[in-house]
Design a protein around this motif. Structure first.
Motif, short mmCIF file in Angstrom:
data_model
loop_
_atom_site.label_atom_id
_atom_site.label_comp_id
_atom_site.label_asym_id
_atom_site.label_seq_id
_atom_site.Cartn_x
_atom_site.Cartn_y
_atom_site.Cartn_z
N LEU A 215 40.38 49.92 72.87
CA LEU A 215 39.46 49.14 72.03
C LEU A 215 39.94 47.70 71.85
N ILE B 146 37.96 46.61 64.18
CA ILE B 146 37.05 47.73 63.90
C ILE B 146 36.79 47.80 62.39
N ILE C 234 33.84 55.93 66.91
CA ILE C 234 33.53 54.50 66.79
C ILE C 234 32.07 54.28 67.19
N GLN D 35 31.39 49.02 66.88
CA GLN D 35 32.59 48.36 66.32
C GLN D 35 32.86 48.76 64.88
N GLN E 90 43.45 55.32 72.55
CA GLN E 90 42.08 54.91 72.24
C GLN E 90 42.05 53.51 71.62
#
Length: 622
Positions: free
Chosen positions: A188, A361, A128, A131, A184
């Motif tokens: 986020l 994302i 990542i 974003q 993960q």
């Protein structure tokens, strides 16, 4: 070792395979990463495709240029068109497949698709940057870069398998679970939860007594799924399925294991599919029923393995074995492996855009059971749409979005994104308000041209579509213009029986009568038969449906037109709902959470009232 890809697809189940094929066929350089290259497109549960509403989805996938329909036609061992006693809006194709051949055919088609690379490894994390998803990290420690990533993890995210009091990690029996991604994504800011699904025991077909069961043969006519000409079996070659029933003795044996069932002891956290319950759940919920239907389904041409459909369970193995032997025809059954339940992580789909890209994302797409759905067909269609949109994102082009009036696929995605799901989502015809328009027979007429413009559906498909359209127009004109004399048709009408005619009538007027089919009318009227003799059956069927149901089709089109006015009213992306005090608290919270893109979507969110939509419309006008 690795170059940079346009699209990385994680997982090679039904969603992953369709995503990889779609993106590659549109021109993207694709990497398909899976933990086991030997289980590509595996039918983890029942060896069948299609069914009520699901058959419509497979035909839509095919019309768009996906592979599921082709693979199903090439691997089927039995075909049935369900609901033929009802109107054509309810007709749903279903095929029993050879499980191993289905997977082999899928892999062969993917390997023959230019632009697809394969890699066997677990993906444990995402790369990542600002974003935006820019690649994946594998279990072997490889960082592979990509412009877009599609996650299709199925039941593998922190999967736990349950058999009675035993539990162990796994995404499928004898296959390890995938770890790292959920943790993960939660870091986020994504919301995750748990769901469960189950599968029944597999048994040795040689140990069953079929004389105690009802035989269920395939149809005498096989129309299949693909709009292309795919070589398929003949009606005579089909394998039979069989039907038997549980009884009170079976139920009593099952109850002895309830105290050791992971579902009843609370060891399973996730919610299971309401419309595909386990046998213990059926016995408990429907205590007034003294029997439940069991479908005995062969797994392929060259195997003795039998899938016991309707007996999904996670009870202790010895209870499963004792209970199954109480079913008529199963008295000497030998078990290949027990049924089991599996619970896994999913991400509530309200966190997605209609393109299936995540809101949080950029360039990260979710498809399949990670979105809370259940079923091969639901997964495959999401994979297709995610793959198409992942490719379009690499080209900085607008996403491809199907509306509820376009396809069952549009209904499914809108339901997921607008309403979310707290249980495994399954498609039904009742979920589609425009099902007269969204029939299985006209999926190509609705979708192929749209897909061709985007570069997915082939020129061959477009040519077949144009020929079909021309044939339908020709057939319709003949039927609407041909006048029939009473002496030509009255013997046939009296034989049905229906009222004879006393003056000339157009063939279309006769076709509107209940009980009269075009093929029967052709047989009774040589002039009509001669005029239509060179036309293909699918064009004849389509023309008949359009004539017989024209009034209902037009009514739905009018309704679509009215509803589209709300769909065209876009809500600004950063619209501030907190300042609208007139909104109900529930509606305000739902709007903030879902972030609807149109007033039409806002109106379909659970807990939102018509008055909330009107208030929103007023404020948007200001």
């Amino acid at each position: 070792m690795f170059s940079t890809y346009d699209v990385i697809v994680v997982g090679a189940g039904h969603a992953g395979c369709e995503a990889a094929a779609a993106a590659a066929n549109m021109g993207s350089k694709v990497l398909l990463v899976t933990m086991n290259l030997q289980t590509i497109a595996q039918m983890s549960c029942n060896p069948a495709m299609g069914g009520i509403a699901k058959g419509q989805i497979v035909r839509e996938i095919d019309a768009l240029g996906g592979y599921s329909g082709i693979v199903t036609d090439a691997s089927m061992i039995q075909f049935r068109m369900l609901n033929k006693s009802k109107g054509p809006a309810m007709w749903s194709p279903r095929a029993q497949s050879d499980r191993m051949l289905f997977s082999q055919k899928w892999r062969a088609m993917l390997e023959q698709t230019p632009n697809i690379d394969f890699y066997q490894d677990m993906v444990k994390g995402l790369l990542i940057k600002e974003q935006c998803c820019v690649g994946v990290i594998t279990g072997m420690g490889h960082e592979i870069k990509a412009t877009t990533v599609v996650l299709t993890n199925g039941t593998f995210l922190n999967g736990i398998i349950h058999v009675g009091e035993k539990k162990f990690g796994g995404g499928r029996v004898a296959e390890k679970a995938a770890t790292g991604i959920t943790e993960q994504l939660v870091e986020l800011g994504f919301e995750s939860d748990r769901l469960k699904t189950g599968t029944p025991p597999r048994v040795d077909g040689r140990s069953l007594d079929y004389s105690k069961m009802e035989e269920q043969k395939g149809d005498e006519e096989i129309s299949g799924f693909s709009f292309l000409s795919v070589p398929a079996i003949t009606p005579e070659q089909q394998k039979s399925c069989w039907i038997t029933y549980t009884n009170q003795t079976v139920h009593d044996v099952l109850k002895t294991g309830f105290n050791r069932s992971p579902m009843y002891s609370g060891r399973i956290e996730g919610v299971g599919p309401r419309y595909c319950p386990s046998i213990e759940d059926k016995v408990n919920r429907f205590a007034d029923k003294d029997r439940h239907q069991i479908f005995v389904e062969p797994e392929g041409w060259d195997t003795i393995e039998i899938y016991v459909n309707g007996f999904s369970t996670s009870l202790p193995e010895e209870v499963q074995f004792e209970a199954i032997r109480m079913i008529p025809g199963f008295e000497k059954a030998k078990m290949f492996r027990p049924g089991y339940a599996i619970e896994y992580d999913y991400f509530p789909p309200t966190q997605l855009h209609y393109s299936l890209e995540t809101k949080r994302i950029k360039n990260l797409f979710f498809a399949g059971q990670i979105n809370g759905t259940t079923g091969y067909e639901e997964a495959a269609c999401q994979g297709l749409i995610a793959g198409m949109n992942a490719h379009l994102a690499t080209q900085h082009k607008a996403p491809f979005i199907l509306k509820r009036s376009d396809a069952y696929i549009g209904v499914l995605i809108d339901d997921l994104i607008s309403k979310g799901t707290e249980e495994p989502y399954r498609m039904f015809t009742s979920r589609a308000e425009f099902r007269t328009l969204l029939r299985q027979d006209n999926a190509d007429l609705r979708l192929t041209e749209k897909s061709y413009i985007l570069g997915l559906a082939s020129s061959e498909r477009l040519k077949i579509l144009k020929e079909k359209r021309e044939a339908i127009n020709y057939i319709t004109n003949i039927i609407n213009s041909l006048s029939i004399e009473p002496n030509e048709v009255n013997d046939y009408l009296n034989s049905i029986p229906t009222s004879p005619i006393i003056q000339k009538q157009k063939a279309a007027q006769l076709l509107l009568r209940p009980g009269i089919r075009l093929n029967e009318l052709q047989a009774a009227l040589p002039r009509l038969s001669e005029a239509l003799m060179h036309n293909k059956q699918d064009a004849l069927d389509e023309a008949e449906i359009q004539i017989k149901y024209n009034i209902y089709i037009e009514k739905e089109r009018e309704l679509v037109s009215k509803m589209s006015k709300l769909e065209d009213l876009m809500i600004p992306e950063n619209f501030n709902y907190t300042h609208i005090s007139a909104l109900s608290t529930e509606a305000r919270l739902k709007f903030i959470s879902v972030k609807p893109r149109t007033l039409g979507q806002a109106s379909r969110i659970s807990g939102v009232n018509p008055s909330d939509v009107q208030i929103l419309m007023v404020y948007m006008g200001r």
